[in-house]
Design an enzyme around this catalytic site. Structure first.
Site, PDB file in Angstrom:
ATOM      1  N   HIS A 141      -7.889  -2.837   9.009  1.00 57.28           N
ATOM      2  CA  HIS A 141      -9.083  -3.241   8.866  1.00 57.28           C
ATOM      3  C   HIS A 141      -9.461  -3.880   9.703  1.00 57.28           C
ATOM      4  O   HIS A 141     -10.341  -4.392  10.295  1.00 57.28           O
ATOM      5  CB  HIS A 141      -7.983  -4.390   8.281  1.00 57.28           C
ATOM      6  CG  HIS A 141      -7.591  -4.305   6.888  1.00 57.28           C
ATOM      7  ND1 HIS A 141      -6.899  -5.696   5.767  1.00 57.28           N
ATOM      8  CD2 HIS A 141      -6.911  -3.217   6.473  1.00 57.28           C
ATOM      9  CE1 HIS A 141      -6.607  -5.374   5.157  1.00 57.28           C
ATOM     10  NE2 HIS A 141      -7.030  -3.770   5.085  1.00 57.28           N
ATOM     11  N   GLU A 153       1.135  -1.400  -0.134  1.00 55.25           N
ATOM     12  CA  GLU A 153       0.353   0.286   0.390  1.00 55.25           C
ATOM     13  C   GLU A 153       1.262   1.124  -0.654  1.00 55.25           C
ATOM     14  O   GLU A 153       0.285   2.230   0.171  1.00 55.25           O
ATOM     15  CB  GLU A 153      -0.928   0.118   1.510  1.00 55.25           C
ATOM     16  CG  GLU A 153      -1.968  -1.469   1.134  1.00 55.25           C
ATOM     17  CD  GLU A 153      -3.057  -0.945   0.647  1.00 55.25           C
ATOM     18  OE1 GLU A 153      -2.478  -0.150  -0.768  1.00 55.25           O
ATOM     19  OE2 GLU A 153      -3.976  -1.343   0.878  1.00 55.25           O
ATOM     20  N   HIS A 202     -12.676  -2.726   2.547  1.00 53.67           N
ATOM     21  CA  HIS A 202     -11.393  -2.964   2.313  1.00 53.67           C
ATOM     22  C   HIS A 202     -11.181  -2.167   4.036  1.00 53.67           C
ATOM     23  O   HIS A 202     -10.919  -3.171   4.931  1.00 53.67           O
ATOM     24  CB  HIS A 202     -10.545  -1.880   1.575  1.00 53.67           C
ATOM     25  CG  HIS A 202      -9.276  -1.844   1.769  1.00 53.67           C
ATOM     26  ND1 HIS A 202      -8.386  -2.269   0.812  1.00 53.67           N
ATOM     27  CD2 HIS A 202      -8.179  -2.713   2.526  1.00 53.67           C
ATOM     28  CE1 HIS A 202      -6.690  -2.029   0.835  1.00 53.67           C
ATOM     29  NE2 HIS A 202      -6.665  -2.287   1.915  1.00 53.67           N
ATOM     30  N   HIS A 213      -2.855   3.247   7.983  1.00 55.84           N
ATOM     31  CA  HIS A 213      -4.502   1.894   7.433  1.00 55.84           C
ATOM     32  C   HIS A 213      -4.682   0.678   8.637  1.00 55.84           C
ATOM     33  O   HIS A 213      -3.420  -0.149   8.670  1.00 55.84           O
ATOM     34  CB  HIS A 213      -3.221   1.934   6.190  1.00 55.84           C
ATOM     35  CG  HIS A 213      -4.469   0.629   5.512  1.00 55.84           C
ATOM     36  ND1 HIS A 213      -5.953   0.622   5.509  1.00 55.84           N
ATOM     37  CD2 HIS A 213      -3.881  -0.613   4.822  1.00 55.84           C
ATOM     38  CE1 HIS A 213      -6.293  -0.681   4.241  1.00 55.84           C
ATOM     39  NE2 HIS A 213      -6.150  -1.117   4.234  1.00 55.84           N
TER      40      HIS A 213
END
Length: 211
Positions: free
Chosen positions: A91, A71, A151, A89
């Protein structure tokens, strides 16, 4: 604490708080034209500083033996268009639920203002692609957070600590909304109500001292 040590510290915290699972999620922190980022395919709670590669803002590997997170293009796209110095980032469960069902997270609590108000959901694209990087960059415009369709979520900050706290807040707001749906339709704050919160914050009340 060095930038790489910070990645290890907040990587462990992300796992401990259940914001990531397995080898998912990634973090980065910028200093000048260099970006330290978590490596590809590594569990965030098992990182050591030397495992974290360093790239320049154009995406060239400068230091480290492991490959940067897949990413990394998304991180670099956000750095290129914001004044962010750190990106997280994840999840996370409730963030991903909202990201798979909605096009935005409405402000059901005034703390949403800390993230810029309404949190947009970036259109879906395959992870690690220029398309996803562009979609996230657009969703992040003027915001401290965005969700990524089907996502997860991404947040920014002036420091890694600030970006991480924004991630915690984003997950809390998503959880409040999702759990609220089980009771009824969550009330969404109006612009007038949100502006009143901003005005209150700028002009806090004072209390007289007892003589």
């Amino acid at each position: 604490m060095s930038l790489r040590e910070q990645l290890c510290e907040y990587g462990r915290r992300a796992v401990e708080l259940g914001l990531v699972i397995g080898t998912s999620g990634n973090l980065s922190v910028r200093e000048g034209d260099l970006v330290a980022v978590t490596p590809s395919g590594a569990a965030l709670d098992r990182l050591t500083p030397e495992m974290c590669p360093v790239v320049d803002v154009e995406g060239y590997l400068v230091e480290g033996d492991l490959q940067p997170s897949s990413e990394t293009p998304m991180h670099l796209a956000v750095y290129a268009t914001t004044d962010a110095k750190a990106i997280v980032h994840t999840h996370s469960v409730f963030g991903t639920i909202v990201a798979t069902t909605m096009t935005e997270l409405p402000p059901v609590h005034y703390n949403a203002l800390l993230l810029g108000g309404v949190v947009r959901v970036a259109e879906y694209a395959t992870y690690g692609t220029p398309e996803l990087a562009a979609n996230v960059r657009a969703a992040m415009e003027g915001k401290k957070a965005a969700l990524m369709a089907n996502h997860g979520g991404v947040t920014v900050g002036a420091t890694l600590e600030e970006a991480f706290e924004a991630t915690r807040l984003l997950e809390w707001l998503c959880e409040v909304y999702v759990r609220g749906l089980s009771v009824g339709k969550p009330a969404v704050l109006t612009n007038e109500q949100l502006n009143a919160v901003v005005e209150r914050a700028l002009n806090p009340p004072t209390f007289p001292r007892r003589l």
